[in-house]
Scaffold this motif. Structure first.
Motif, PDB file in Angstrom:
ATOM      1  N   ALA A 125      21.689 -11.689 -49.345  1.00 54.15           N
ATOM      2  CA  ALA A 125      21.168 -12.389 -50.532  1.00 54.15           C
ATOM      3  C   ALA A 125      22.298 -12.631 -51.529  1.00 54.15           C
ATOM      4  N   ASN A 181      25.589  -7.528 -51.352  1.00 57.98           N
ATOM      5  CA  ASN A 181      26.630  -8.537 -51.468  1.00 57.98           C
ATOM      6  C   ASN A 181      27.760  -7.935 -52.322  1.00 57.98           C
ATOM      7  N   ASP A 227      19.014  -6.860 -62.478  1.00 56.25           N
ATOM      8  CA  ASP A 227      17.602  -6.739 -62.857  1.00 56.25           C
ATOM      9  C   ASP A 227      16.707  -7.729 -62.098  1.00 56.25           C
ATOM     10  N   GLU A 228      17.306  -8.508 -61.208  1.00 53.53           N
ATOM     11  CA  GLU A 228      16.492  -9.359 -60.314  1.00 53.53           C
ATOM     12  C   GLU A 228      16.518  -8.826 -58.876  1.00 53.53           C
ATOM     13  N   CYS A 229      17.198  -7.716 -58.675  1.00 60.02           N
ATOM     14  CA  CYS A 229      17.430  -7.227 -57.305  1.00 60.02           C
ATOM     15  C   CYS A 229      16.408  -6.185 -56.853  1.00 60.02           C
ATOM     16  N   ARG A 267      22.030 -12.822 -54.974  1.00 63.47           N
ATOM     17  CA  ARG A 267      21.725 -12.504 -56.383  1.00 63.47           C
ATOM     18  C   ARG A 267      22.892 -11.813 -57.088  1.00 63.47           C
ATOM     19  N   LYS A 268      23.051 -12.175 -58.362  1.00 66.32           N
ATOM     20  CA  LYS A 268      24.157 -11.596 -59.125  1.00 66.32           C
ATOM     21  C   LYS A 268      23.676 -10.970 -60.427  1.00 66.32           C
ATOM     22  N   LYS A 269      22.356 -10.748 -60.511  1.00 70.05           N
ATOM     23  CA  LYS A 269      21.843 -10.025 -61.673  1.00 70.05           C
ATOM     24  C   LYS A 269      21.060  -8.837 -61.149  1.00 70.05           C
ATOM     25  N   ASP A 320      18.375  -6.718 -51.585  1.00 68.60           N
ATOM     26  CA  ASP A 320      19.667  -7.071 -52.203  1.00 68.60           C
ATOM     27  C   ASP A 320      20.686  -5.960 -52.006  1.00 68.60           C
ATOM     28  N   VAL A 354      26.553  -6.800 -55.818  1.00 72.47           N
ATOM     29  CA  VAL A 354      25.578  -5.694 -55.831  1.00 72.47           C
ATOM     30  C   VAL A 354      26.223  -4.393 -55.373  1.00 72.47           C
TER      31      VAL A 354
END
Ligand code: IPD
Ligand code: CA
Ligand code: CA
Length: 262
Positions: free
Chosen positions: A145, A248, A151-153, A147-149, A203, A251
């Protein structure tokens, strides 16, 4: 999808042992387990699967060494190649009829895992990775994935069993992580946790005190899907230390920052 001869050997072995585990799962679900109790039944299922894997893998590649959870190390004449096998990862789930368990086969060559197969016979999900050739779930190419925030993981972890590991430390980690991420999960099969990271379903993932057979195949799965796996301190020593952090690039490094001081 055409895979190498090596992967074909691993897949064939995983599928045969998988059929055996699936039959045994059916027994558990139908409560046909003997009066000796389900735990005995499961350890027999486990050992049976490992013997099948040992037979198939060593027949196809005579001389390779074999490290299995149940039988320990069986040396081969070829000191460069070793199968690292967990015949049933997620035993507690299996025992309870929870369909989150897998056969995990890694091939270590000169200290590096060069191929991995993780197979969940309950839902027929087959994960494959080979060095330099990518990672696949049932023929679909995998990518971690993006994602780079934090709090969305969604992040998975392990929890030390009763009488094992450092429960206080585990609680500190959970508390810290709960404050930072969208959701925490504990699925109960380390090989599939890593496979889920490779597939971009999770994530990230971390766990301490694992064994080589829990993670060998998963390490290459994540890497071939473009992810990073390290020990808790961020070094490339997960296989040696048994501590694992995966995700990633972003993360993995955020998780290391959070976990290292704990
Ligand atoms: C276990 C699973 C579990 C992890 C444990 C492992 P097993 O393997 O991978 O997710 O938390 O520490 O030992 O015993 O089911 O093969
Ligand atoms: Ca295991
Ligand atoms: Ca096991």
């Amino acid at each position: 999808m055409n895979h190498s001869a090596l992967i074909n050997v691993m897949v064939k072995a995983a599928r045969r042992a998988g059929r055996s585990l699936k039959r045994d799962l059916g027994e558990i679900e139908n409560l046909q387990v003997s009066l000796k109790g389900p735990a005995n039944f499961v350890s027999a299922a486990d050992r049976r699967a490992e013997e099948m894997l040992y037979d198939d893998l060593t027949k196809a590649r005579p001389g390779y060494g074999f490290l299995g959870e149940e039988g320990g190390t069986r040396e081969g004449s070829d000191k460069s190649n070793t199968w690292i096998v967990d015949p049933l990862d997620g035993t507690t789930n299996f025992l309870h009829g929870i369909p989150q368990f897998a056969i995990s086969i890694g091939l270590e060559r000169e200290g590096t895992v060069v191929a991995g197969v993780i197979y969940n016979p309950a839902n027929d999900e087959l994960y494959i990775a080979e060095r330099g050739k990518g990672a696949f779930l049932n023929d679909t190419r995998l990518r971690v994935a993006g994602r780079k925030k934090l709090d969305e993981c969604v992040i998975a972890c392990g929890l030390p069993h009763i009488g094992r590991g450092d429960h206080e430390q585990s609680r500190r980690e959970m508390t810290e992580m709960q404050n930072r991420v969208a959701g925490l999960r504990r699925f109960g099969a380390a090989s599939l946790d890593l496979a889920f990271v490779a597939a971009g379903r999770l994530d990230g993932y971390w766990e301490r005190n694992l064994k080589p057979w829990d993670i060998a195949a998963g390490l290459i799965m994540v890497r071939e899907a473009g992810g990073i796996v390290s020990g808790i301190e961020g070094h490339d020593n997960a296989l040696q230390t048994g501590h694992v952090v995966a995700g990633n690039e972003f993360v993995q490094s955020e998780l290391v920052k959070i976990l290292k001081p704990l």
